[in-house]
Design a protein around this motif. Structure first.
Motif, short mmCIF file in Angstrom:
data_model
loop_
_atom_site.label_atom_id
_atom_site.label_comp_id
_atom_site.label_asym_id
_atom_site.label_seq_id
_atom_site.Cartn_x
_atom_site.Cartn_y
_atom_site.Cartn_z
N SER A 115 -13.21 9.69 17.24
CA SER A 115 -12.16 9.84 18.39
C SER A 115 -12.96 9.94 19.60
O SER A 115 -13.93 10.23 19.78
N ASP A 116 -12.02 9.69 20.76
CA ASP A 116 -12.74 9.88 21.99
C ASP A 116 -13.22 11.38 22.28
O ASP A 116 -14.28 11.39 23.03
N ALA A 117 -12.91 12.29 21.77
CA ALA A 117 -13.23 13.57 22.02
C ALA A 117 -14.31 14.09 20.72
O ALA A 117 -14.90 15.12 20.87
N ALA A 118 -14.40 13.22 19.74
CA ALA A 118 -15.17 13.84 18.63
C ALA A 118 -16.74 13.66 19.20
O ALA A 118 -17.20 13.16 20.00
N ALA A 119 -17.63 14.38 18.44
CA ALA A 119 -19.13 14.41 18.74
C ALA A 119 -19.61 12.93 17.78
O ALA A 119 -20.18 13.34 16.73
N VAL A 120 -19.61 12.04 18.39
CA VAL A 120 -19.93 10.63 17.74
C VAL A 120 -21.40 10.74 17.00
O VAL A 120 -21.62 10.54 15.98
N ASP A 121 -22.44 11.25 17.95
CA ASP A 121 -23.75 11.43 17.49
C ASP A 121 -23.85 12.28 16.23
O ASP A 121 -24.53 12.13 15.26
N ARG A 122 -22.98 13.58 16.15
CA ARG A 122 -23.10 14.65 15.26
C ARG A 122 -22.62 13.92 14.02
O ARG A 122 -23.14 13.96 12.93
N ILE A 123 -21.55 13.13 14.10
CA ILE A 123 -20.98 12.55 12.87
C ILE A 123 -21.84 11.52 12.48
O ILE A 123 -21.92 11.31 11.21
N GLY A 124 -22.48 10.73 13.25
CA GLY A 124 -23.21 9.77 12.67
C GLY A 124 -24.39 10.31 11.90
O GLY A 124 -24.94 9.48 10.74
N SER A 125 -25.10 11.45 12.49
CA SER A 125 -26.03 11.92 11.70
C SER A 125 -25.83 12.41 10.60
O SER A 125 -26.81 12.53 9.58
N PHE A 126 -24.63 13.15 10.30
CA PHE A 126 -24.05 13.55 9.06
C PHE A 126 -23.88 12.23 8.15
O PHE A 126 -24.23 12.55 6.83
N VAL A 127 -23.35 11.33 8.52
CA VAL A 127 -23.20 10.17 7.74
C VAL A 127 -24.48 9.66 7.38
O VAL A 127 -24.65 9.14 5.99
N ALA A 128 -25.25 9.33 7.98
CA ALA A 128 -26.50 8.84 7.76
C ALA A 128 -27.25 10.00 6.66
O ALA A 128 -27.98 9.17 5.74
N ASP A 129 -27.23 11.06 7.04
CA ASP A 129 -27.92 11.92 5.60
C ASP A 129 -27.23 11.85 4.40
O ASP A 129 -28.07 11.82 3.46
N LEU A 130 -25.84 11.52 4.68
CA LEU A 130 -25.20 11.49 3.27
C LEU A 130 -25.23 9.96 2.46
O LEU A 130 -25.40 10.15 1.26
N VAL A 131 -25.37 9.10 3.47
CA VAL A 131 -25.23 7.80 2.83
C VAL A 131 -26.50 7.09 2.64
O VAL A 131 -26.71 6.30 1.70
N THR A 139 -17.05 2.18 6.67
CA THR A 139 -16.36 1.67 7.74
C THR A 139 -16.02 2.62 8.82
O THR A 139 -15.59 3.58 8.88
N LEU A 140 -16.51 2.09 10.12
CA LEU A 140 -16.04 3.20 11.40
C LEU A 140 -14.62 3.05 11.81
O LEU A 140 -14.58 1.61 12.08
N PHE A 141 -14.06 4.10 12.17
CA PHE A 141 -12.55 3.71 12.42
C PHE A 141 -12.34 4.53 13.70
O PHE A 141 -12.75 5.66 13.84
N LEU A 142 -11.44 3.75 14.66
CA LEU A 142 -11.46 4.47 15.95
C LEU A 142 -9.70 4.04 16.26
O LEU A 142 -9.48 2.89 16.41
N ALA A 143 -9.09 5.05 16.58
CA ALA A 143 -7.71 4.79 17.02
C ALA A 143 -7.73 5.15 18.57
O ALA A 143 -8.06 6.11 18.73
N THR A 144 -7.35 4.17 19.40
CA THR A 144 -7.40 4.60 20.86
C THR A 144 -6.34 3.49 21.66
O THR A 144 -6.02 2.46 21.30
N GLU A 169 -18.87 -1.66 8.63
CA GLU A 169 -18.04 -2.42 9.21
C GLU A 169 -17.44 -1.50 10.25
O GLU A 169 -17.47 -0.27 10.38
N THR A 170 -16.50 -2.16 11.35
CA THR A 170 -15.80 -1.42 11.96
C THR A 170 -14.22 -1.95 12.10
O THR A 170 -13.87 -3.09 11.83
N GLU A 171 -13.39 -0.82 12.56
CA GLU A 171 -11.99 -0.94 12.51
C GLU A 171 -11.19 -0.23 13.93
O GLU A 171 -11.59 0.85 13.95
N LEU A 172 -10.81 -1.23 14.70
CA LEU A 172 -10.03 -0.64 15.87
C LEU A 172 -8.60 -0.65 15.84
O LEU A 172 -8.20 -1.71 15.43
N ALA A 173 -7.96 0.57 15.96
CA ALA A 173 -6.44 0.52 16.16
C ALA A 173 -6.23 0.77 17.48
O ALA A 173 -6.58 1.91 18.12
N VAL A 174 -5.40 -0.12 18.15
CA VAL A 174 -5.08 -0.07 19.65
C VAL A 174 -3.70 0.43 19.61
O VAL A 174 -2.66 -0.43 19.21
N ASP A 175 -3.16 1.34 20.57
CA ASP A 175 -1.93 1.93 20.91
C ASP A 175 -0.98 2.25 19.67
O ASP A 175 0.23 2.31 19.36
#
Length: 230
Positions: A115-131, A139-144, A169-175
């Motif tokens: 999300s726009d407010a989320a700590a993207v780097d922190r989430i990415g680091s967590f996913v990298a460690d997990l996966v 799949t990276l998802f963002l609604a904006t 993969e990436t998925e973008l949900a707009v509006d």
């Protein structure tokens, strides 16, 4: 080592789905068994009555995570305030994320909600460690409502994970309404990772949205804590 806190209403028979221990195998796990008491009930009184039964259940749950490859421990808390207890134990253990257990078998597809407010780097680091090193599709998802900015954020996050050897993969949900868009995207995935600041996130753990997620049969949700909550 990444640490995940798994809170469970231990005396209500809440347990972990089959796929969660395997998903969290690379992490250290703390299973938090809690029981919310009526205001007039002293925690020490409840502990005398229920501690042996609750501890036995926690031993079994920790063993499930250890059998899957995690290092696991557990805590038992009798409390009048569920939210405060979860926050306190997460801070004490240095947990990087909470888990909402959900219902799932093997986790083959992981949805990572940004999300726009989320700590993207922190989430990415967590996913990298997990996966990293495992056959889990991400799949990276963002609604904006900001399509150019959203695509830029997704591309940057995807590049960071690619540097860790993870194809995404990436998925973008707009509006779209963020919660509804997330639920729609989650239908094709086995588990979700998201940040504490994502829309309606706090209520996933502590409010009505948890019931909405369960009703949609969404699997486990891993909530990556914000840096000021760690």
């Amino acid at each position: 080592m990444t640490r995940v806190l798994v809170p469970l209403a231990i005396l209500e028979g809440e347990t972990v789905p089959a796929g969660l221990p395997t998903l969290l195998a690379p992490a250290d796990v703390t299973v938090l068994g809690y029981h919310v008491l009526p205001e007039q009930t002293p925690p020490d009184q409840a502990r005398l009555q229920y501690e042996d039964r609750a501890t036995a259940a926690l031993d079994d749950l920790a063993a499930e995570f250890e059998a899957a490859g995690s290092t696991a421990d557990h805590r038992l808390v009798f409390t009048h305030d569920r939210e405060q207890t979860i926050d306190r134990v997460a801070a004490e253990t240095g947990a990087d994320a909470y888990a909402i257990t959900g219902v799932t078998g093997p986790v083959d597809r992981l949805l990572v909600a940004l999300s726009d407010a989320a700590a993207v780097d922190r989430i990415g680091s967590f996913v990298a460690d997990l996966v990293a090193g495992r056959e889990i599709d991400v799949t990276l998802f963002l609604a904006t409502d900001d399509e150019p900015g959203g695509r830029e954020s997704l591309e940057a996050a995807a590049e960071a994970l690619a540097a860790a050897g993870i194809d995404v993969e990436t998925e973008l949900a707009v509006d779209d309404a963020p919660f509804e868009a997330l639920v729609d995207a989650a239908a094709d995935h086995d588990a979700i990772v998201m940040g504490e600041q994502a829309p309606s996130l706090r209520s996933f753990l502590l409010g009505e949205d948890a019931e909405r997620v369960a009703a949609e049969s969404v699997g486990p949700v891993l909530i990556v804590r914000s840096s000021d909550g760690a």
